[in-house]
Design a protein around this motif. Structure first.
Motif, PDB file in Angstrom:
ATOM      1  N   UNK A  79      39.590  52.670  48.644  1.00 15.80           N
ATOM      2  CA  UNK A  79      39.529  51.575  49.610  1.00 15.80           C
ATOM      3  C   UNK A  79      38.143  50.942  49.638  1.00 15.80           C
ATOM      4  N   UNK A  80      37.097  51.759  49.564  1.00 19.20           N
ATOM      5  CA  UNK A  80      35.744  51.212  49.559  1.00 19.20           C
ATOM      6  C   UNK A  80      35.447  50.506  48.233  1.00 19.20           C
ATOM      7  N   UNK A  81      36.004  51.035  47.149  1.00 16.73           N
ATOM      8  CA  UNK A  81      35.870  50.344  45.868  1.00 16.73           C
ATOM      9  C   UNK A  81      36.572  48.989  45.927  1.00 16.73           C
ATOM     10  N   UNK A  82      37.724  48.920  46.584  1.00 23.28           N
ATOM     11  CA  UNK A  82      38.450  47.650  46.706  1.00 23.28           C
ATOM     12  C   UNK A  82      37.629  46.615  47.473  1.00 23.28           C
ATOM     13  N   UNK A  83      36.886  47.049  48.482  1.00 22.77           N
ATOM     14  CA  UNK A  83      36.014  46.114  49.208  1.00 22.77           C
ATOM     15  C   UNK A  83      35.014  45.466  48.257  1.00 22.77           C
ATOM     16  N   UNK A  84      34.426  46.280  47.393  1.00 26.94           N
ATOM     17  CA  UNK A  84      33.464  45.756  46.431  1.00 26.94           C
ATOM     18  C   UNK A  84      34.140  44.854  45.401  1.00 26.94           C
ATOM     19  N   UNK A  85      35.313  45.266  44.969  1.00 31.98           N
ATOM     20  CA  UNK A  85      36.035  44.483  43.973  1.00 31.98           C
ATOM     21  C   UNK A  85      36.373  43.100  44.524  1.00 31.98           C
ATOM     22  N   UNK A  86      36.707  43.034  45.797  1.00 32.19           N
ATOM     23  CA  UNK A  86      36.979  41.743  46.422  1.00 32.19           C
ATOM     24  C   UNK A  86      35.743  40.842  46.370  1.00 32.19           C
ATOM     25  N   UNK A  87      34.573  41.423  46.623  1.00 31.84           N
ATOM     26  CA  UNK A  87      33.350  40.627  46.555  1.00 31.84           C
ATOM     27  C   UNK A  87      33.099  40.112  45.139  1.00 31.84           C
ATOM     28  N   UNK A  88      33.459  40.905  44.152  1.00 31.53           N
ATOM     29  CA  UNK A  88      33.333  40.454  42.768  1.00 31.53           C
ATOM     30  C   UNK A  88      34.266  39.271  42.498  1.00 31.53           C
ATOM     31  N   UNK A  89      35.449  39.315  43.063  1.00 31.79           N
ATOM     32  CA  UNK A  89      36.382  38.183  42.927  1.00 31.79           C
ATOM     33  C   UNK A  89      35.749  36.926  43.503  1.00 31.79           C
ATOM     34  N   UNK A  90      35.196  37.056  44.701  1.00 29.65           N
ATOM     35  CA  UNK A  90      34.574  35.898  45.361  1.00 29.65           C
ATOM     36  C   UNK A  90      33.380  35.395  44.555  1.00 29.65           C
ATOM     37  N   UNK A  91      32.604  36.294  43.988  1.00 29.07           N
ATOM     38  CA  UNK A  91      31.451  35.890  43.181  1.00 29.07           C
ATOM     39  C   UNK A  91      31.891  35.101  41.952  1.00 29.07           C
TER      40      UNK A  91
ATOM     41  N   UNK B  62      38.154  32.751  34.109  1.00 28.87           N
ATOM     42  CA  UNK B  62      38.647  33.914  33.362  1.00 28.87           C
ATOM     43  C   UNK B  62      38.316  35.212  34.093  1.00 28.87           C
ATOM     44  N   UNK B  63      37.085  35.307  34.561  1.00 30.35           N
ATOM     45  CA  UNK B  63      36.696  36.521  35.285  1.00 30.35           C
ATOM     46  C   UNK B  63      37.460  36.630  36.604  1.00 30.35           C
ATOM     47  N   UNK B  64      37.645  35.493  37.270  1.00 29.47           N
ATOM     48  CA  UNK B  64      38.427  35.487  38.505  1.00 29.47           C
ATOM     49  C   UNK B  64      39.829  36.036  38.256  1.00 29.47           C
ATOM     50  N   UNK B  65      40.454  35.582  37.198  1.00 32.09           N
ATOM     51  CA  UNK B  65      41.802  36.044  36.880  1.00 32.09           C
ATOM     52  C   UNK B  65      41.807  37.546  36.594  1.00 32.09           C
ATOM     53  N   UNK B  66      40.843  37.997  35.815  1.00 28.98           N
ATOM     54  CA  UNK B  66      40.773  39.414  35.463  1.00 28.98           C
ATOM     55  C   UNK B  66      40.570  40.281  36.704  1.00 28.98           C
ATOM     56  N   UNK B  67      39.610  39.901  37.541  1.00 36.03           N
ATOM     57  CA  UNK B  67      39.278  40.725  38.697  1.00 36.03           C
ATOM     58  C   UNK B  67      40.364  40.698  39.766  1.00 36.03           C
ATOM     59  N   UNK B  68      40.964  39.543  39.965  1.00 26.67           N
ATOM     60  CA  UNK B  68      42.025  39.471  40.970  1.00 26.67           C
ATOM     61  C   UNK B  68      43.222  40.316  40.544  1.00 26.67           C
TER      62      UNK B  68
ATOM     63  N   UNK C  98      42.076  26.220  43.324  1.00 24.29           N
ATOM     64  CA  UNK C  98      40.859  25.496  43.692  1.00 24.29           C
ATOM     65  C   UNK C  98      39.990  25.226  42.462  1.00 24.29           C
ATOM     66  N   UNK C  99      39.862  26.227  41.595  1.00 24.09           N
ATOM     67  CA  UNK C  99      39.074  26.026  40.378  1.00 24.09           C
ATOM     68  C   UNK C  99      39.778  25.083  39.412  1.00 24.09           C
ATOM     69  N   UNK C 100      41.090  25.229  39.278  1.00 21.42           N
ATOM     70  CA  UNK C 100      41.842  24.379  38.350  1.00 21.42           C
ATOM     71  C   UNK C 100      41.786  22.914  38.747  1.00 21.42           C
ATOM     72  N   UNK C 101      41.863  22.646  40.046  1.00 18.49           N
ATOM     73  CA  UNK C 101      41.902  21.258  40.529  1.00 18.49           C
ATOM     74  C   UNK C 101      40.520  20.703  40.834  1.00 18.49           C
ATOM     75  N   UNK C 102      39.549  21.594  40.890  1.00 19.75           N
ATOM     76  CA  UNK C 102      38.205  21.139  41.215  1.00 19.75           C
ATOM     77  C   UNK C 102      38.078  20.698  42.657  1.00 19.75           C
TER      78      UNK C 102
END
Length: 816
Positions: free
Chosen positions: A636-648, A656-662, A756-760
């Motif tokens: 669960x704590x790892x998931x919190x960090x992983x979510x921040x990586x998605x946002x980053x 590409x990284x967004x897709x991988x991390x999500x 959001x990224x696809x449409x800008x």
């Protein structure tokens, strides 16, 4: 027998130091309540009734040991004037086939506490709730081989008279769907833990129905007053009305029958059940029946848009003569239906409801009127009040607090210092201005699933409070909002009802590890030493309300989430373990941040040791529960960090990284669901099925299941585009809930990040909320079935997930 005796001899020194302080102790508070205690003692069930009840508990809980123990009720004089239990070798123990141990006690509760004490400290046994692993008796030798007590025997006194149990909301978060079988198990557990002052709130709606009908309120008007089965706690407190209702008549009837069984069993064991009293919460229709009465409509309590269908309940002013009439009628009706009372009544008129005027004289008159309503129905009444309001609401400054506490005669009010293990009120209030109080451990909010505790405070706080100058402490208590979690915390806290000295918690934890699993395993003890100084050593003073991203997904535009220096340069990009304390501190206050008070790398090390112990302990149910819980905690704590990586990655516009991390985040959610399915303590199915089993027909089934599903997701009302203000408050890490609800919800959010990224364009927060709310509403109305039995191998699954997510893939060591 050999292993049991080894345990005893190895721990005898520690036990004698920790457990057998017998000095007579009394406080100012105990002297204030002495008259009530004498009355309660004189009204207890007869010794024969209590002994029969005790023997029945032993047969239910320890059938193989029922012939090994004999019990006798003893007087307080033999206890030195206090409540106590005694342990000694039975006079006939040398004769084969006769009881080995004689246990004496002032009440049935003391007798069962003594049995628990013996099994715990002479045989290394362990007792917890079924969902948290149940009872460990593997270390207890067979009948005829039980270890002997020293010849002089053992006497253990209570340092203070009362051991309190429950919170006003536990009845909804944990007990909402219990049948008699489950209640019977809980009362057995209470007695073994030494609890003698439990709340008894079940069935009160049936009493209210009778009372208000005598005040010319119709059944249909009461439909608008009571909440649904999963929300009765907040309906009782005047926070909401009708939400989840109306209640069918069968609910009133069956719950009243249940309450009578609960009370009968509690009395048989020598407990003092605490009954409810009138707090001023009244149906809206009462205003029409009594147009001149002082009835005030309260403000909004967490509804979206102050929706009058659920919010803004009505409160009858305690200074109105009608208040005393209703208060008296309610007490009298309970006495009529139940046949007796323990003379202690809970009333929390001002719990999250602020008085309209802060004048101390007015507040004093309110308190006096509330108590008069109780005393008019029972001239021996004592008012028990939660002290939560004094820490929750800044309205309660010293003059207002003192006015309320002194509004009744000293000894006629007892206050629960509800959150004393973190924010005690007794040191800053001159011991509640001379009013008796009970030192309580709150510990859990909303029955969230989270490994958390403050063991040092639990092991020392009650003793320090009792030994302080001019102490008014009269008891200890457990006032958690939800049960069946963190068994170590409740094992220690229940013991404080009999502790006279501060506990050496490190030594105690070492013994706990052995008792919990029935044998000594060095790697397991090493693991618990880590957990003691990390997870169970929270000293930051923060409320531990679980807001992990999976179970409390942030309803916020990602552009408002600030992230700084998430990773050190040497970290590999996609496989990182959250290792730095407070790494979520950079989030803004736009949503509740997850609480992190320890080094996650240390906890992952503890998990590795847990897994390494599996070869010796995998057959233990207590081990499997703890292994699943600890693995869940780390992931669960790892998931919190992983979510921040998605946002980053979103902020960097790295699609590409967004897709991988999500996708990795979603995969983690589903993997955690598989993990939780390995133990019945982490299943959604039992919660939903127990709700449906109380229904009398298909419509009730739908209503009760909707109540059960709603409490653990949206909780309260929402619109099509605005989520509940209490969303995810009752969140749970339960298998079925992650796969069926939390995962799909996160997927919706990630979908809008990608778009959001696809449409800008900016993140479409409105559409995200609309889709999330629709998902929730559909899920709450769903009738999908979920397993009620565990599947899968906990050790194999935990090992797999540890290697997949938590181990550094390059070095094969932990990230420190």
């Amino acid at each position: 027998m050999a292993s049991c005796r080894i345990f005893f001899f190895l721990t005898l020194f520690s036990v004698s130091v920790l457990l057998f302080g017998l000095a007579h102790s009394s406080t100012l508070g105990v002297r204030h309540i002495s008259k009530l205690v004498r009355i309660q003692d004189s009204e207890r069930a007869s010794p024969s009734v209590q002994l029969d009840a005790v023997r029945a508990v032993v047969k239910r809980v320890f059938p193989s040991l029922s012939s090994s123990f004999d019990f006798q009720i003893i007087s307080k004089e033999r206890c030195g004037g206090e409540s106590c239990f005694t342990l000694s070798n039975h006079p006939t123990s040398h004769i084969p086939g006769t009881p080995a141990i004689l246990i004496g006690g002032f009440t049935g509760v003391e007798l069962l506490s003594g049995l628990h004490w013996y099994l715990k400290y002479w045989c290394g046994a362990h007792i917890s709730w079924d969902k948290t692993g149940g009872i460990q008796l593997a270390s207890v030798p067979n009948t005829g081989s039980l270890p002997r007590i020293q010849d002089a025997g053992i006497l253990i006194k209570r340092p203070v008279p009362w051991n309190y149990y429950q919170n006003a909301v536990t009845s909804s978060y944990s007990f909402a769907w219990w049948d008699w079988g489950r209640w019977e198990k809980e009362i057995d557990w209470m007695a073994l833990q030494g609890i003698n002052l439990p709340l008894a709130f079940t069935g009160q709606e049936a009493i209210w129905q009778k009372v208000f009908q005598n005040f010319n309120i119709t059944s249909s008007e009461l439909d608008d007053f009571f909440g649904g089965p999963a929300f009765l706690a907040w309906s009782r407190m005047g926070n909401l009305h009708r939400w989840g209702g109306p209640l069918p008549q069968s609910w009133f009837d069956q719950q009243l029958i249940m309450q009578k069984k609960i009370l009968a069993r509690m009395y048989e064991l020598g407990m003092t059940p605490v009954l409810p009293a009138f707090s001023g919460n009244v149906p809206a229709a009462l205003k029409s029946v009594f147009p001149t009465a002082k009835i005030e409509r309260l403000g909004n309590w967490f509804t979206v848009g102050s929706d009058p269908r659920w919010c803004c309940t009505y409160l009858l002013d305690a200074t109105d003569p009608l208040f005393i009439e209703i208060g008296k009628a309610f007490i009298k009706q309970q006495l009529k239906d139940y046949g007796r009372s323990g003379h202690i009544y809970n009333c929390d008129t001002f719990d999250e409801n602020t008085p309209p005027v802060d004048d101390p004289e007015y507040i004093s008159s309110l308190g006096a009127a509330i108590f008069e309503g109780m005393q008019s129905g029972d001239d021996k009444a004592v008012w028990l009040m939660q002290g939560w309001l004094f820490s929750y609401d800044p309205f309660w400054r010293p003059p207002q607090m003192k006015a309320l506490l002194h509004s009744v005669p000293v000894g006629k009010m007892v206050v629960l210092d509800l959150f004393a293990e973190v924010l005690p009120i007794w040191p800053t209030s001159e011991q509640f201005y001379g009013v008796p109080y009970i030192w309580c451990m709150l510990h859990n909010f909303a029955a969230n699933v989270e490994m958390y505790g403050v063991l040092d405070a639990v092991g020392s706080g009650p003793v320090k409070a009792r030994m302080s100058e001019n102490s008014t402490m009269v008891g200890v208590g457990m006032s958690m909002e939800g049960i069946e979690q963190n068994p170590i915390v409740y094992d220690l806290m229940s013991e404080m009802a009999f502790q006279h000295k501060t506990i050496d918690v490190q030594t105690w934890v070492n013994l706990y590890s052995k008792r919990r699993y029935g044998k000594f395993v060095q790697t397991m003890q090493d693991s618990w030493n880590i957990l003691y100084r990390t997870i169970y050593n929270c000293t930051d003073g923060a409320y531990d309300k679980n807001r992990d991203v999976i179970v409390a997904f942030p309803d916020v535009d990602p552009s408002f989430i600030s992230i700084a220096q998430i990773f050190a340069p040497q970290h590999q990009k996609y496989s990182m373990v959250l290792s730095r304390r407070d790494s979520l501190k950079d989030l803004t206050d736009t949503f509740d941040q997850p609480h992190l008070w320890y080094s996650t790398s240390e906890v992952i090390r503890a998990l590795e040791l847990f897994i390494a112990s599996g070869a010796q302990l995998s057959g233990s149910n207590t081990y499997r529960y703890d292994l699943v819980d600890l693995t869940r905690q780390a992931l669960a704590k790892y998931a919190n960090q992983l979510f921040l990586e998605v946002i980053e990655s979103y902020k960097l516009k790295d699609a590409d990284t967004l897709e991988f991390l999500s996708q990795r985040f979603l995969e983690l959610v589903y993997d955690m669901d598989t993990l939780l399915a390995c133990h019945e303590g982490f299943l959604l199915g039992p919660w939903l099925e127990s709700a449906k089993q109380l229904a009398q027909d298909r419509e009730q089934e739908k209503q009760f299941e909707w109540n059960a599903r709603t409490q653990i997701t949206m909780w309260f009302d929402n619109t099509e585009e605005e989520a509940s203000l209490l969303r995810d408050y009752g969140n749970k890490y339960w298998s079925g809930l992650l796969r069926d609800y939390y995962g799909p919800r996160a997927a919706i959010y990630f979908k809008y990040l990608r778009e959001s990224l696809q449409k800008g364009t900016g993140f479409d927060l409105t559409s995200w909320r609309r889709d999330w709310v629709k998902l929730t509403n559909d899920w709450q109305k769903s009738r999908k079935l979920f397993p009620v039995k565990a599947i899968g191998n906990a050790l194999n699954t935990s090992t797999w997930l540890y290697h997949k997510y938590l181990r550094d893939p390059e070095t094969e060591t932990f990230d420190h």
